[in-house]
Motif scaffolding. Structure first.
Motif, PDB file in Angstrom:
ATOM      1  N   GLU A  70      -2.819   9.106  -7.814  1.00  7.69           N
ATOM      2  CA  GLU A  70      -4.010   8.636  -8.528  1.00  7.69           C
ATOM      3  C   GLU A  70      -5.165   9.627  -8.340  1.00  7.69           C
ATOM      4  O   GLU A  70      -5.853   9.980  -9.290  1.00  7.69           O
ATOM      5  CB  GLU A  70      -4.402   7.243  -8.023  1.00  7.69           C
ATOM      6  CG  GLU A  70      -5.535   6.615  -8.792  1.00  7.69           C
ATOM      7  CD  GLU A  70      -5.185   6.298 -10.232  1.00  7.69           C
ATOM      8  OE1 GLU A  70      -6.095   6.348 -11.076  1.00  7.69           O
ATOM      9  OE2 GLU A  70      -4.014   6.019 -10.531  1.00  7.69           O
ATOM     10  N   GLN A  71      -5.368  10.082  -7.106  1.00  9.29           N
ATOM     11  CA  GLN A  71      -6.433  11.054  -6.846  1.00  9.29           C
ATOM     12  C   GLN A  71      -6.155  12.369  -7.564  1.00  9.29           C
ATOM     13  O   GLN A  71      -7.073  12.995  -8.087  1.00  9.29           O
ATOM     14  CB  GLN A  71      -6.564  11.282  -5.333  1.00  9.29           C
ATOM     15  CG  GLN A  71      -7.098  10.091  -4.580  1.00  9.29           C
ATOM     16  CD  GLN A  71      -7.017  10.260  -3.069  1.00  9.29           C
ATOM     17  OE1 GLN A  71      -6.357  11.166  -2.572  1.00  9.29           O
ATOM     18  NE2 GLN A  71      -7.691   9.377  -2.353  1.00  9.29           N
TER      19      GLN A  71
ATOM     20  N   PHE B 249       0.861  -1.164   0.000  1.00  5.14           N
ATOM     21  CA  PHE B 249       0.000   0.000   0.000  1.00  5.14           C
ATOM     22  C   PHE B 249       0.901   1.219   0.000  1.00  5.14           C
ATOM     23  O   PHE B 249       1.688   1.432   0.910  1.00  5.14           O
ATOM     24  CB  PHE B 249      -0.909  -0.005   1.238  1.00  5.14           C
ATOM     25  CG  PHE B 249      -1.746   1.232   1.355  1.00  5.14           C
ATOM     26  CD1 PHE B 249      -2.817   1.440   0.503  1.00  5.14           C
ATOM     27  CD2 PHE B 249      -1.454   2.208   2.290  1.00  5.14           C
ATOM     28  CE1 PHE B 249      -3.582   2.582   0.601  1.00  5.14           C
ATOM     29  CE2 PHE B 249      -2.214   3.350   2.395  1.00  5.14           C
ATOM     30  CZ  PHE B 249      -3.285   3.534   1.547  1.00  5.14           C
ATOM     31  N   ASP B 250       0.807   1.979  -1.032  1.00  2.00           N
ATOM     32  CA  ASP B 250       1.664   3.144  -1.168  1.00  2.00           C
ATOM     33  C   ASP B 250       0.794   4.394  -1.132  1.00  2.00           C
ATOM     34  O   ASP B 250       0.045   4.674  -2.076  1.00  2.00           O
ATOM     35  CB  ASP B 250       2.442   3.048  -2.476  1.00  2.00           C
ATOM     36  CG  ASP B 250       3.508   4.117  -2.610  1.00  2.00           C
ATOM     37  OD1 ASP B 250       3.686   4.911  -1.658  1.00  2.00           O
ATOM     38  OD2 ASP B 250       4.169   4.165  -3.655  1.00  2.00           O
ATOM     39  N   ALA B 251       0.896   5.131  -0.057  1.00  2.00           N
ATOM     40  CA  ALA B 251       0.074   6.327   0.115  1.00  2.00           C
ATOM     41  C   ALA B 251       0.368   7.358  -0.968  1.00  2.00           C
ATOM     42  O   ALA B 251      -0.536   8.060  -1.439  1.00  2.00           O
ATOM     43  CB  ALA B 251       0.310   6.933   1.496  1.00  2.00           C
ATOM     44  N   LEU B 252       1.622   7.455  -1.381  1.00  2.00           N
ATOM     45  CA  LEU B 252       1.984   8.415  -2.406  1.00  2.00           C
ATOM     46  C   LEU B 252       1.344   8.062  -3.747  1.00  2.00           C
ATOM     47  O   LEU B 252       0.851   8.939  -4.461  1.00  2.00           O
ATOM     48  CB  LEU B 252       3.510   8.473  -2.543  1.00  2.00           C
ATOM     49  CG  LEU B 252       4.063   9.560  -3.434  1.00  2.00           C
ATOM     50  CD1 LEU B 252       3.677  10.933  -2.917  1.00  2.00           C
ATOM     51  CD2 LEU B 252       5.576   9.447  -3.522  1.00  2.00           C
TER      52      LEU B 252
ATOM     53  N   VAL C 207      -1.442   6.435  -4.170  1.00  2.00           N
ATOM     54  CA  VAL C 207      -2.870   6.732  -4.041  1.00  2.00           C
ATOM     55  C   VAL C 207      -3.107   8.232  -4.218  1.00  2.00           C
ATOM     56  O   VAL C 207      -4.044   8.646  -4.907  1.00  2.00           O
ATOM     57  CB  VAL C 207      -3.409   6.235  -2.671  1.00  2.00           C
ATOM     58  CG1 VAL C 207      -4.813   6.735  -2.427  1.00  2.00           C
ATOM     59  CG2 VAL C 207      -3.345   4.721  -2.604  1.00  2.00           C
ATOM     60  N   GLU C 208      -2.238   9.031  -3.621  1.00  2.00           N
ATOM     61  CA  GLU C 208      -2.376  10.480  -3.746  1.00  2.00           C
ATOM     62  C   GLU C 208      -2.205  10.924  -5.194  1.00  2.00           C
ATOM     63  O   GLU C 208      -2.942  11.773  -5.692  1.00  2.00           O
ATOM     64  CB  GLU C 208      -1.346  11.169  -2.852  1.00  2.00           C
ATOM     65  CG  GLU C 208      -1.503  12.678  -2.811  1.00  2.00           C
ATOM     66  CD  GLU C 208      -0.516  13.344  -1.866  1.00  2.00           C
ATOM     67  OE1 GLU C 208      -0.361  14.566  -1.982  1.00  2.00           O
ATOM     68  OE2 GLU C 208       0.083  12.652  -1.022  1.00  2.00           O
TER      69      GLU C 208
END
Length: 191
Positions: A106-107, A98-101, A103-104
């Protein structure tokens, strides 16, 4: 099991020859704190872990053997073999982290997908002459006079500047003074 390290090493060596790698490793467990610089301990541990296909640990122990006895070719040869096996071993399956960066990003890309930049109110008319940058005056000094710069000034019709450059070149390079004087004469003919 005996408490004499040499007898334990003999038992471990037999276990390794029989293919009983885990029992051999179990017998060696806990001995490192008493024998941290033992060549034989690290050699047998490396061989047992290699048999269990734990190549990273085996390479570490073989490397330790090579540091303890750098002239002993046995550990070096086995270290090379383990490194070869390590490079040929298939990569373990990795779960996607899970990579928060990510996901960010992508958003952000979703948000930018609907973005339209505002229309610019530019015109394509040329800049008026009064607003254009004016050339420097004829009497300003030229920091780096060159013959190419003088020829550029001639092409632009800035004859006074070209003459100043050629005059500076005469002072800087007296061996070509005749050539520069002829160039000045040609410029004076155009005036």
């Amino acid at each position: 099991m005996t408490s004499d390290p040499h007898l334990i090493f003999a038992e471990v060596s037999l276990d390794i020859k029989c293919g009983a790698f885990q029992p051999a490793l179990d017998k060696l467990t806990g001995m490192e704190r008493w024998l941290p610089e033992s060549y034989l301990f690290h050699l047998l541990t490396a061989r047992a872990t290699r048999g269990l296909k734990r190549y990273d640990e085996a390479a570490e122990h073989f490397g330790h053997c090579c540091r303890i006895a750098p002239s002993n070719q046995v550990a070096w040869r086995e270290l090379i073999e383990v490194k070869t096996l390590q490079s040929q071993a298939p990569e373990p399956e990795r779960k996607p982290a899970f990579d928060a960066l990510a996901v960010e990003f992508e958003q952000l890309s979703i948000a930018l997908a609907g973005f339209t930049p505002p229309r610019a109110a530019e015109c394509f008319d040329p800049t008026p002459l009064a607003e254009q940058k004016q050339p420097f005056p004829d009497d300003d000094s030229i920091a780096v006079p060159t013959e190419t710069l003088a020829n550029l000034f001639i092409d632009q019709g800035a004859y006074k500047k070209a003459i100043r450059v050629f005059t500076s070149l005469i002072q800087l390079n007296p061996s070509k003074a005749d050539h520069y004087r002829k160039c000045i004469d040609r410029v004076l003919e155009k005036l």
